[in-house]
Design a protein around this motif. Structure first.
Motif, PDB file in Angstrom:
ATOM      1  N   VAL A 141      -1.692  -2.600  -5.506  1.00 24.54           N
ATOM      2  CA  VAL A 141      -2.809  -2.739  -4.632  1.00 24.54           C
ATOM      3  C   VAL A 141      -3.582  -4.058  -4.741  1.00 24.54           C
ATOM      4  N   ALA A 188       2.118   1.638  -3.517  1.00 21.39           N
ATOM      5  CA  ALA A 188       1.293   2.459  -4.367  1.00 21.39           C
ATOM      6  C   ALA A 188       0.952   3.842  -4.183  1.00 21.39           C
ATOM      7  N   VAL A 223       0.735  -1.211  -0.194  1.00 20.72           N
ATOM      8  CA  VAL A 223       0.138  -0.002   0.024  1.00 20.72           C
ATOM      9  C   VAL A 223       1.039   1.213  -0.003  1.00 20.72           C
TER      10      VAL A 223
END
Length: 419
Positions: free
Chosen positions: A189, A95, A92
């Motif tokens: 993701v 990203a 995460v």
């Protein structure tokens, strides 16, 4: 010994394991996304912000600089215990790091310092992922599946390396480099979701007495530095990485300017060249079975960087730069896969279970921490000597990494699973 998925010792096919399939899928998607960033990030610097060789080196160095913290992060990861959750957090964070770039481009806030910051965050997420991964991996598959699992994951990376650069070049050409990064952000993701659904057994290590953070860190460093196989593996790998990042820091710049290649051509050349990586991943197991894992590792080290001498030779002799880049990538990628598949399996077998996080962190601190040094040094030296000369020197440095293995036990290792 740690328990593999489900805690049973009954032999099953690697691909019948649902947790492995899920992890593999997330890894596959993320590997394709990585190819986009590998091309797009330096291309943004060179074309949108007109980066100098020094700035190109600093950008690559920024991506790898967080590895200098790997020892400290790895030691903390060992005590934290919930490696799967850490893998998700790492994805995460990566990203988010990539999403910043297209947003900055749209708002007119895109600068080299912002790119440096994005690269630092991307690298920090990678360090967290790599530190948590070893303990997760040994519970994802059985010991006798280590080489096969590493081969499967490396084969997927090889496939991504073949198709990814061409797709990346096309996306950069059509969408523009900043917007191409969105695809990699999405891939992280997807990987996070896949890892979150890959449930494995918990660590089953026993600690005779509580250890402080400082004691765990010190013991991890001592364990790595005194282990003859891990020490030789680290020294060889770190030397390879020093050379590799010196080459990588200047590759897009050198291919774009002296060799005169565009984004699509570079992407296609890297994709064609990466077929060697796919071939290397597919042949790593049978080759190791035939000549021995230790010999395969040694061969991989010997041929990892030498092929990149083709680039300055092509420029000096007015040869086809596109062909030179393809040949260099094919041979180098094949060699690196021979090293990676067998070396990663060897490290997994010989490392004590309760040491995995901190040893991985210490290993990465040196192995990947040397990368920003190589990139920064390459950018600085190229400003004086020229990119071609630096690439040539780096190719020679990467080749002599094999000397670290000569007096170690590694060349004598026949089968990893027998250790």
């Amino acid at each position: 010994m740690s328990k593999w998925v489900g805690g049973s010792d009954e032999p099953t096919s690697l691909w019948r394991s649902a947790p492995f399939r899920r992890f593999w899928f997330g890894n596959a998607v993320s590997s394709f996304g990585d190819q986009i960033t590998a091309l797009a990030l330096p291309f943004i610097a060179v074309t949108e912000l007109h980066a100098t060789p020094f700035q190109a080196g600093v950008l690559t160095a920024s991506l790898w600089a967080p590895n200098l913290l790997a020892l400290f992060i790895g030691t903390w990861v060992d005590a934290f215990g919930r490696q799967r959750a850490l893998l998700v957090v790492a994805n995460v964070a990566q990203a988010a790091a990539l999403t910043v770039v297209p947003v900055a481009f749209i708002t007119g806030a895109l600068t080299m310092p912002l790119l440096y910051g994005s690269a630092l965050m991307l690298g920090l997420g990678g360090v967290l992922f790599d530190s948590a991964y070893p303990s997760f991996f040994v519970r994802l598959v059985r010991k006798d599946q280590y080489v096969s699992a590493n081969s499967a994951l490396s084969t997927t990376i090889g496939v991504a390396s073949v198709g990814g650069p061409a797709v990346a070049g096309g996306l950069v050409q059509v969408l523009g480099a900043p917007f191409a990064l969105v695809a990699d952000a999405v891939s992280f993701v997807v990987s996070a979701v896949a890892v979150a659904s890959a449930r494995v057994g918990q660590a089953s290590t026993e600690v005779s007495r509580p250890e402080s953070y400082r004691q765990r860190l010190t013991l991890g460093v001592a364990y790595l530095s005194h282990h003859p196989i891990l020490r030789a593996s680290l020294l060889a790998s770190a030397t390879m990485n020093l050379a590799a990042l010196a080459i990588q820091a200047l590759l897009v710049l050198y291919a774009t300017r002296p060799l005169g290649l565009g984004a699509a051509e570079i992407g296609i050349a890297l994709g064609i060249g990466a077929a060697g990586g796919l071939l290397g991943a597919v042949t790593a197991v049978p080759l190791a079975n035939r000549i021995g894992s230790g010999t395969a590792i040694t061969l991989g080290v010997l041929l990892n960087a030498l092929p990149f001498l083709a680039l300055p030779i092509a420029d000096a002799a007015h040869l086809d730069g596109f062909l030179a880049l393809c040949v260099a990538e094919v041979v180098s990628s094949w060699a690196i896969m021979q090293f990676d598949v067998n070396n990663n399996s060897l490290r997994a077998v010989v490392t004590q279970d309760d040491m995995r996080g901190r040893v991985s962190g210490a290993y990465s601190t040196v192995n990947y921490g040397i990368r920003p040094i190589g990139a920064f040094a390459a950018g600085t030296a190229a400003s004086v000597l020229g990119a071609g000369a630096v690439i040539g020197v780096a190719a020679c440095v990467g080749t002599i990494a094999v000397l670290w293995l000569i007096r170690s036990p590694i060349p004598q290792v026949r089968h990893v699973a027998d250790l």
